[in-house]
Design a protein around this motif. Structure first.
Motif, mmCIF file in Angstrom:
data_model
loop_
_atom_site.group_PDB
_atom_site.id
_atom_site.type_symbol
_atom_site.label_atom_id
_atom_site.label_comp_id
_atom_site.label_asym_id
_atom_site.label_seq_id
_atom_site.Cartn_x
_atom_site.Cartn_y
_atom_site.Cartn_z
ATOM 1 N N SER A 1 63.954 14.314 106.394
ATOM 2 C CA SER A 1 63.272 15.504 105.902
ATOM 3 C C SER A 1 62.059 15.842 106.757
ATOM 4 C CB SER A 1 62.834 15.297 104.444
ATOM 5 O OG SER A 1 62.142 16.431 103.971
ATOM 6 N N GLY A 2 61.304 14.822 107.172
ATOM 7 C CA GLY A 2 60.115 15.082 107.978
ATOM 8 C C GLY A 2 60.433 15.748 109.294
ATOM 9 N N ALA A 3 61.494 15.293 109.949
ATOM 10 C CA ALA A 3 61.887 15.897 111.225
ATOM 11 C C ALA A 3 62.356 17.329 111.022
ATOM 12 C CB ALA A 3 62.980 15.061 111.882
ATOM 13 N N PHE A 4 63.158 17.563 109.974
ATOM 14 C CA PHE A 4 63.655 18.904 109.676
ATOM 15 C C PHE A 4 62.492 19.829 109.318
ATOM 16 C CE2 PHE A 4 65.588 22.241 107.164
ATOM 17 C CZ PHE A 4 66.840 22.435 107.740
ATOM 18 N N GLN A 5 61.566 19.322 108.507
ATOM 19 C CA GLN A 5 60.470 20.161 108.040
ATOM 20 C C GLN A 5 59.483 20.488 109.158
ATOM 21 O OE1 GLN A 5 57.502 20.699 104.237
ATOM 22 N NE2 GLN A 5 58.650 18.810 104.431
ATOM 23 N N ALA A 6 59.384 19.617 110.161
ATOM 24 C CA ALA A 6 58.502 19.916 111.288
ATOM 25 C C ALA A 6 58.935 21.192 111.993
ATOM 26 C CB ALA A 6 58.504 18.746 112.268
ATOM 27 N N ALA A 7 60.253 21.417 112.065
ATOM 28 C CA ALA A 7 60.754 22.674 112.627
ATOM 29 C C ALA A 7 60.657 23.804 111.611
ATOM 30 C CB ALA A 7 62.199 22.501 113.083
ATOM 31 N N TYR A 8 61.005 23.516 110.373
ATOM 32 C CA TYR A 8 60.993 24.525 109.308
ATOM 33 C C TYR A 8 59.628 25.187 109.173
ATOM 34 C CZ TYR A 8 60.621 26.056 104.401
ATOM 35 O OH TYR A 8 60.377 26.763 103.247
ATOM 36 N N ARG A 9 58.558 24.396 109.219
ATOM 37 C CA ARG A 9 57.210 24.950 108.988
ATOM 38 C C ARG A 9 56.839 26.000 110.028
ATOM 39 N NH1 ARG A 9 53.145 23.373 112.163
ATOM 40 N NH2 ARG A 9 51.582 23.771 110.552
ATOM 41 N N SER A 10 57.469 25.929 111.213
ATOM 42 C CA SER A 10 57.223 26.926 112.259
ATOM 43 C C SER A 10 58.355 27.932 112.371
ATOM 44 C CB SER A 10 57.027 26.217 113.603
ATOM 45 O OG SER A 10 55.888 25.381 113.575
ATOM 46 N N SER A 11 59.246 27.955 111.361
ATOM 47 C CA SER A 11 60.397 28.864 111.339
ATOM 48 C C SER A 11 61.278 28.699 112.574
ATOM 49 C CB SER A 11 59.938 30.323 111.199
ATOM 50 O OG SER A 11 59.244 30.511 109.989
ATOM 51 N N ILE A 12 61.375 27.470 113.069
ATOM 52 C CA ILE A 12 62.286 27.165 114.178
ATOM 53 C C ILE A 12 63.623 26.751 113.592
ATOM 54 C CG2 ILE A 12 62.732 25.630 116.120
ATOM 55 C CD1 ILE A 12 59.711 25.299 116.441
ATOM 56 N N PRO A 13 64.707 27.445 113.904
ATOM 57 C CA PRO A 13 66.012 27.050 113.370
ATOM 58 C C PRO A 13 66.391 25.633 113.796
ATOM 59 C CG PRO A 13 66.092 29.281 114.248
ATOM 60 C CD PRO A 13 64.777 28.691 114.679
ATOM 61 N N VAL A 14 66.860 24.847 112.842
ATOM 62 C CA VAL A 14 67.276 23.469 113.102
ATOM 63 C C VAL A 14 68.434 23.147 112.164
ATOM 64 C CG1 VAL A 14 65.637 22.467 111.455
ATOM 65 C CG2 VAL A 14 66.433 21.088 113.380
ATOM 66 N N ARG A 15 69.306 22.262 112.593
ATOM 67 C CA ARG A 15 70.460 21.838 111.799
ATOM 68 C C ARG A 15 70.489 20.317 111.767
ATOM 69 N NH1 ARG A 15 75.781 22.027 115.727
ATOM 70 N NH2 ARG A 15 76.490 20.522 114.180
ATOM 71 N N PHE A 16 71.438 19.780 111.009
ATOM 72 C CA PHE A 16 71.726 18.351 111.052
ATOM 73 C C PHE A 16 72.966 18.113 111.910
ATOM 74 C CE2 PHE A 16 69.315 18.580 107.007
ATOM 75 C CZ PHE A 16 68.356 17.626 107.297
ATOM 76 N N PHE A 17 73.061 16.914 112.446
ATOM 77 C CA PHE A 17 74.243 16.528 113.230
ATOM 78 C C PHE A 17 74.564 15.076 112.890
ATOM 79 C CE2 PHE A 17 76.444 14.872 116.985
ATOM 80 C CZ PHE A 17 77.445 15.836 117.122
#
Length: 708
Positions: free
Chosen positions: A438-454
């Motif tokens: 969650s921390g890695a995903f949210q680091a991108a989310y907070r800046s509205s950078i699209p990110v996915r899981f793999f």
């Protein structure tokens, strides 16, 4: 199809006097479907005699009102005639408790949880119920899907989370057979487990935490066994109704857990394994009840994980909280209309095909009463049902959305079943791994950078995935094959970013003393591991500007080798971040757990330390994506922008869950498809924006803003 509707019937509720009224209202709300429970002990009250009268009447009403039907089979509500009276046939905990038939919170007709499904005789009876139910509706055109397993997990585990299941003779015997198949001989098992068993009858599952090798096998067996149970149900449904799609839906992402504490090793609902076995996949979510005050973000996080698990198959929100959850006597927080709208758009943003609410009417009996109703006690509409109607009517009207899929996102967070299970084997510490995800995903989310899981299951697809940056949170286990593919990913131009101790352990839980992954990928030699005081914060500083950032829990001490460049150091000068350029790419190593630190402490510098490696626009199709919004929120929320595609269309989805104004600007990488076209939009408050781009003409259709 797009799925908008509600779970309606769980026998014996609601009573038939409500049916006509409620179905008329569902039609008026713009719903497209309704979900009905077929409970085994209600359908087959006498062995061999199946009665579907109430379901038949409800299906006829659905057809009359233009609604498709999902039939959800519930063998967990077993008929009491299946109870043999033999305690050895029941689920059994590690400390010897037998789970007798009874009434859980969500099953008024009781019979829960039935006998352990490792009991082959019981399995055959349950399969026959599913097959007969499917056969009964095989030619019914209104039935769009048969859901063969409601929230698959090791059934009693939600009530026995501090224990383990199942230790009945049936499960023990099947575990031994699985071990024999895996190891081939008793001597090979003894070698793997460091034991001195003299016969297979001495082999038993671990009753407590301690050694890792046996616990890892016990969990891997159960994940395999859960898939075997699902396959049994799917096969039964297909025997009965070969032409009706089969679906299942998980209670939440097992690897995340509702409150980011994990659940894969405990409840054993592995979305990545289960999704493989069905035609349609889905998710249950009760965000304001179970996900805490960060529910909007966490629901989006879970939706993104389920999207990845579906792996191209249709998926949707099979159960979405419609009313108050039940943490107390008379219910909990009631979702707002705004909550309903944002949850709907979370699903759409990751490529989902709609939302079905749990449930239409308030629960009239038992522990879940009077919760969950989308409507009021008398069937009257509420702000929630009106918001649900607005979403249904708006989203079903958008052309091409039904066929849209997520465009390839350049940024990804790596998901490792192996690392998660290792954390579980280490005395139930799955939360450490889930927190890192969650921390890695949210680091991108907070800046509205699209990110996915793999996910590790698809490691061989990494070269063609479109991923340019792959972040590995707490990658304690990496197989030799994973290391080889990750190395190729870097050499052809990818950016690999790993936290401390990559590949520290083998898949069997044995320490990898050569630290091969660390050297092969990052050109570092392992020196030692040091815990931070009270497993708290670890400070590091970038050499480029002396700016601090923080990790947590541990730091790995390393010796850089040829080609490894130090980018940041710990307080004592030891390397904290290194970079190794190889081929056209680079491998970046963090010597601590930065994602865990950001998730737990929310230090902006830690988020920036992660996000700096991601591609800002998120998609190869975009040249530029700019999202600006106001001051930071007390609850971490950020605008979400995602790109969907069909074979001939782009769909840009943007939503603003914050209280601040937002500006979104996107520019495509191929301007010839959109001559002189730069898209922009401003949102003054919590509206949802939808744009459809048609490549043939470059024309932009802007759908009206709608208040929640």
């Amino acid at each position: 199809m797009m799925y908008y509707g509600a779970q309606y019937y769980r026998p014996p509720f609601p009573g038939s006097e409500c049916w006509q009224r409620d179905f008329e209202n569902m039609q008026a709300l713009g719903f497209t479907c309704v979900k009905l429970w077929a409970v085994w002990n209600w359908v087959e009250q006498e062995q061999g005699k199946f009665c579907f009268d109430d379901l038949d009447e409800l299906v006829a009403l659905a057809k009359q009102h233009g609604l498709k039907v999902i039939i959800n089979t519930i063998p967990e509500g077993a008929p009491y005639w299946t109870d043999t009276g033999n305690a050895d046939d029941l689920y059994q905990t590690a400390d010897g408790q037998r789970v007798a038939y009874g009434g859980p919170a969500n099953l008024p007709t009781a019979g829960w949880p039935g006998r352990c499904i490792d009991d082959d005789a019981f399995t055959a009876l349950a399969a026959r119920f599913i097959e007969e139910t499917a056969r009964h509706f095989a030619t019914e055109q209104a039935v769009a899907a048969i859901d063969v397993w409601n929230e698959p997990h090791l059934e009693p585990m939600y009530d026995y989370r501090q224990n383990m299941l199942c230790y009945c003779p049936h499960s023990k015997a099947r575990f031994r057979r699985w071990l024999q198949e895996k190891y081939g001989s008793l001597q090979a098992l003894n070698t793997a487990w460091y034991r001195t068993y003299r016969s297979w009858q001495e082999v038993a599952p671990p009753p407590r935490f301690g050694t890792w090798a046996d616990m890892l096998d016990w969990r891997k067996f159960w994940l395999w066994n859960m898939r075997r149970w699902l396959d049994m149900r799917v096969a039964a449904s297909r025997r009965g109704a070969p032409n009706i799609p089969v679906q299942t839906h998980v209670a939440y992402s097992g690897i995340l857990g509702n409150r980011i504490v994990g659940g894969l090793g405990n409840e054993l609902g592995d979305e990545f394994e289960l999704a493989r076995g069905v035609d349609i996949f889905g998710l249950s979510s009760f965000p304001s009840w179970l996900m805490g005050e960060e529910h909007v973000y966490r629901h989006f996080l879970h939706s993104a994980m389920i999207a990845e698990a579906a792996h191209g198959k249709p998926f949707y929100q099979v159960e979405l909280q419609g009313g108050a959850g039940k943490p107390g006597l008379l219910g909990g927080l009631v979702p707002t209309a705004q909550d309903v709208t944002l949850w709907n758009w979370n699903t759409i943003a990751v490529g989902g095909k709609g939302s079905v609410y749990w449930q239409y009417a308030p629960e009239p009996a038992g522990l879940e009463s009077p919760g969950f109703g989308l409507t009021g006690f008398l069937g009257e509409n509420t702000p929630r049902s009106k918001a649900a109607a607005e979403c249904a009517k708006t989203l079903t009207a958008i052309p091409h959305l039904e066929h849209a899929r997520s465009a390839k996102i350049c940024n990804a967070v790596y998901v490792s079943r192996s690392s998660d299970l290792l954390c579980f084997a280490a005395d139930r510490q799955e939360s450490l791994y889930a927190t890192g995800l969650s921390g890695a995903f949210q680091a991108a989310y907070r800046s509205s950078i699209p990110v996915r899981f793999f996910h590790q299951d698809y490691i061989d697809e990494l070269p063609g995935s479109g991923i340019q940056t792959l972040y590995l949170p707490m990658p304690l286990v990496l197989s030799a094959h994973e290391v080889e593919v990750l190395g190729r990913f870097v050499r052809v131009g990818g950016t690999l970013v790993s936290e401390a101790c990559p590949g520290l352990y083998r898949e069997d839980g044995l320490l990898e003393q050569n630290s091969a992954a660390l050297y092969e990928l990052f050109r570092l030699r392992h020196v030692g591991i040091e815990a931070s005081p009270e497993l708290g914060q670890v400070e590091a500083r970038w050499l480029e500007n002396d700016a601090p950032f923080y990790g947590r829990l541990y730091r790995q001490v390393v010796q850089p080798c040829e080609g490894a460049q130090v980018l940041a150091v710990f307080a004592d000068g030891a390397p904290a971040v290194t970079q190794y350029c190889c081929g056209r790419g680079r491998a970046v190593w963090f010597g601590t757990y930065v994602a865990n630190a950001y998730e737990t402490q929310r230090d902006v510098a830690s988020a920036q330390a992660i996000a700096r490696w991601f591609v800002p626009q998120g998609y190869a199709a975009l040249r530029q994506l700019s999202v600006t919004h106001g001051a930071a929120q007390r609850i971490p929320l950020a605008p979400v922008v995602r790109l969907l595609e069909t074979d001939s269309h782009w769909l840009l989805v943007a939503q603003n869950p914050t209280d601040a104004p937002v500006s979104v600007s996107a520019e495509f990488a191929q301007p010839q498809a959109f001559p002189a076209q730069k898209l922009s939009a401003q949102e003054a408050d919590r509206y949802v924006l939808r744009l459809i781009l048609q490549p043939q003409s470059g024309r932009v259709i802007t759908w009206p803003k709608r208040r929640a």
